[in-house]
Design a protein around this motif. Sequence first.
Motif, PDB file in Angstrom:
ATOM      1  N   ASP A   1      35.283  25.683  40.063  1.00 26.04           N
ATOM      2  CA  ASP A   1      35.938  26.947  40.401  1.00 26.04           C
ATOM      3  C   ASP A   1      35.363  28.046  39.524  1.00 26.04           C
ATOM      4  OD1 ASP A   1      37.578  29.020  41.123  1.00 26.04           O
ATOM      5  OD2 ASP A   1      39.361  28.263  40.087  1.00 26.04           O
ATOM      6  N   LEU A   2      34.498  28.872  40.091  1.00 25.44           N
ATOM      7  CA  LEU A   2      33.873  29.962  39.337  1.00 25.44           C
ATOM      8  C   LEU A   2      34.595  31.284  39.520  1.00 25.44           C
ATOM      9  CD1 LEU A   2      30.091  29.141  39.924  1.00 25.44           C
ATOM     10  CD2 LEU A   2      31.532  28.574  37.952  1.00 25.44           C
ATOM     11  N   GLY A   3      35.755  31.250  40.152  1.00 27.75           N
ATOM     12  CA  GLY A   3      36.573  32.447  40.277  1.00 27.75           C
ATOM     13  C   GLY A   3      36.176  33.316  41.449  1.00 27.75           C
ATOM     14  N   THR A   4      36.656  34.544  41.402  1.00 21.61           N
ATOM     15  CA  THR A   4      36.366  35.538  42.443  1.00 21.61           C
ATOM     16  C   THR A   4      35.788  36.785  41.815  1.00 21.61           C
ATOM     17  OG1 THR A   4      38.612  36.435  42.289  1.00 21.61           O
ATOM     18  CG2 THR A   4      38.234  34.697  43.926  1.00 21.61           C
ATOM     19  N   SER A   5      35.060  37.542  42.617  1.00 21.29           N
ATOM     20  CA  SER A   5      34.468  38.791  42.136  1.00 21.29           C
ATOM     21  C   SER A   5      35.562  39.797  41.811  1.00 21.29           C
ATOM     22  CB  SER A   5      33.530  39.369  43.200  1.00 21.29           C
ATOM     23  OG  SER A   5      33.148  40.686  42.881  1.00 21.29           O
ATOM     24  N   TRP A   6      35.413  40.479  40.699  1.00 23.27           N
ATOM     25  CA  TRP A   6      36.400  41.485  40.313  1.00 23.27           C
ATOM     26  C   TRP A   6      36.365  42.690  41.247  1.00 23.27           C
ATOM     27  CZ3 TRP A   6      35.203  41.566  34.325  1.00 23.27           C
ATOM     28  CH2 TRP A   6      35.752  40.414  33.747  1.00 23.27           C
ATOM     29  N   PHE A   7      35.230  42.964  41.833  1.00 27.58           N
ATOM     30  CA  PHE A   7      35.084  44.200  42.598  1.00 27.58           C
ATOM     31  C   PHE A   7      35.200  43.987  44.107  1.00 27.58           C
ATOM     32  CE2 PHE A   7      33.317  45.195  38.527  1.00 27.58           C
ATOM     33  CZ  PHE A   7      33.575  46.539  38.333  1.00 27.58           C
ATOM     34  N   THR A   8      34.862  42.797  44.592  1.00 28.75           N
ATOM     35  CA  THR A   8      34.931  42.558  46.032  1.00 28.75           C
ATOM     36  C   THR A   8      35.959  41.503  46.417  1.00 28.75           C
ATOM     37  OG1 THR A   8      33.215  40.839  45.982  1.00 28.75           O
ATOM     38  CG2 THR A   8      32.485  43.136  46.234  1.00 28.75           C
ATOM     39  N   SER A   9      36.541  40.825  45.418  1.00 25.67           N
ATOM     40  CA  SER A   9      37.521  39.745  45.643  1.00 25.67           C
ATOM     41  C   SER A   9      36.931  38.600  46.463  1.00 25.67           C
ATOM     42  CB  SER A   9      38.779  40.289  46.345  1.00 25.67           C
ATOM     43  OG  SER A   9      39.403  41.284  45.552  1.00 25.67           O
ATOM     44  N   GLU A  10      35.613  38.512  46.508  1.00 23.83           N
ATOM     45  CA  GLU A  10      34.946  37.438  47.238  1.00 23.83           C
ATOM     46  C   GLU A  10      34.796  36.224  46.332  1.00 23.83           C
ATOM     47  OE1 GLU A  10      30.844  36.790  49.880  1.00 23.83           O
ATOM     48  OE2 GLU A  10      31.070  38.513  48.542  1.00 23.83           O
ATOM     49  N   ASP A  11      34.979  35.035  46.902  1.00 21.66           N
ATOM     50  CA  ASP A  11      34.781  33.817  46.133  1.00 21.66           C
ATOM     51  C   ASP A  11      33.347  33.771  45.609  1.00 21.66           C
ATOM     52  OD1 ASP A  11      35.798  30.959  45.441  1.00 21.66           O
ATOM     53  OD2 ASP A  11      33.873  30.631  46.427  1.00 21.66           O
TER      54      ASP A  11
ATOM     55  N   ASP B   1      38.960  29.581  29.209  1.00 17.94           N
ATOM     56  CA  ASP B   1      39.624  29.545  30.515  1.00 17.94           C
ATOM     57  C   ASP B   1      38.584  29.486  31.638  1.00 17.94           C
ATOM     58  OD1 ASP B   1      42.039  29.863  32.253  1.00 17.94           O
ATOM     59  OD2 ASP B   1      41.013  31.705  32.816  1.00 17.94           O
ATOM     60  N   TRP B   2      37.519  30.298  31.500  1.00 17.99           N
ATOM     61  CA  TRP B   2      36.447  30.267  32.502  1.00 17.99           C
ATOM     62  C   TRP B   2      35.792  28.892  32.535  1.00 17.99           C
ATOM     63  CZ3 TRP B   2      31.290  29.153  31.835  1.00 17.99           C
ATOM     64  CH2 TRP B   2      30.466  29.373  32.949  1.00 17.99           C
ATOM     65  N   LEU B   3      35.515  28.298  31.355  1.00 21.71           N
ATOM     66  CA  LEU B   3      34.855  26.999  31.283  1.00 21.71           C
ATOM     67  C   LEU B   3      35.716  25.904  31.905  1.00 21.71           C
ATOM     68  CD1 LEU B   3      32.416  25.390  30.237  1.00 21.71           C
ATOM     69  CD2 LEU B   3      33.653  25.105  28.076  1.00 21.71           C
ATOM     70  N   ALA B   4      37.028  25.956  31.651  1.00 23.13           N
ATOM     71  CA  ALA B   4      37.924  24.944  32.206  1.00 23.13           C
ATOM     72  C   ALA B   4      37.906  24.963  33.727  1.00 23.13           C
ATOM     73  CB  ALA B   4      39.339  25.168  31.681  1.00 23.13           C
ATOM     74  N   HIS B   5      37.821  26.146  34.306  1.00 19.90           N
ATOM     75  CA  HIS B   5      37.748  26.244  35.765  1.00 19.90           C
ATOM     76  C   HIS B   5      36.345  25.902  36.276  1.00 19.90           C
ATOM     77  CE1 HIS B   5      41.478  28.549  35.148  1.00 19.90           C
ATOM     78  NE2 HIS B   5      41.746  28.279  36.411  1.00 19.90           N
TER      79      HIS B   5
END
Length: 313
Positions: free
Chosen positions: A76-86, A67-71
């Motif tokens: 799209d590398l997602g968002t930080s789990w702790f700061t919700s920052e892109d 799922d991470w690789l597809a994004h």
Amino acid sequence: MAAFVARRTAAGAFLVLVISFLSYTLLSIPDLDVGRQLLGQNAAQELVDAKNAELGLDRPALVQYLDWLAHAVRGDLGTSWFTSEDVLQAIANRLPVTLSLMVGVTLLTAVVSFLLGVWAGVRRGAVDRFVQIFSVIGYALPNFLVTLVLVLVFAVHLRWFPAIGYVGLGESFPGWLSTIALPVTALSVGAVAGVAQQVRSSVIEVLRQDYVRTLRARGLPPSRIVFRHVLRNASAPALAVLGMQFVGLLGGAVLVEQIFGLPGIGSMTVTYTTRGDIPIIMALVMLTVIGVIAINLVVDILIGWLNPKGRIA
């Protein structure tokens, strides 16, 4: 050369894929219980499980990686789990700081080490011994010791430079230069020592070649022989060492950024690794791997340009 670049690019892409899989697998092994870290130790287990499910941590590691690789391939590398920052934005905010250090160290190392190496190779004797002693000492001294001495002397006692902090290049060029001067110098000492020694050895070896004696017999000025013929042929091994030194600087930057309080990739790596923030960590790993591959490719191209015999069709 075009075929060589294409092959190296394809091999680099495969290497990025392999390292991304291994990195994600290793990061998924520790039981960090991210949901509890986010919600606090007193949070109900039901809320923790729901948070982990929201982050997708309840799925098998392979599914999470795919799922991470597809994004990731879509940017799209997602968002930080702790700061919700892109993730991309977080890295973009800190990357200029580390790039300032890397480019500054590379330029300073290239200029100083080539000057010292050529000087030692041509002017044997006291100059040569001085460069060799400097190379041994500079290469042996740990970065943290050099950094602390520079801070104590030039920041604390003389107050020529700030001890901590960073000023962006766009804000003030003098301020930017003053904030990176000591970190760049600290990282350059070992790099200059290693590259200068390689330049010296290469220059001495080239000066012994028959074609150099022929050029001297033809009456060419010594400076023209050294800078037009000798240095060109002696630069290839030194460039290879310079490329390895650049890669090694990524590790040294972590410590230097921590000491000088620079908001760069190095300090970011320490902060988010201790938290177990996989989206940020994976992005930093990929950035490092791609950077190493790119640097090695550039060095190979430069060596082929300097030495036609070493070019690969």
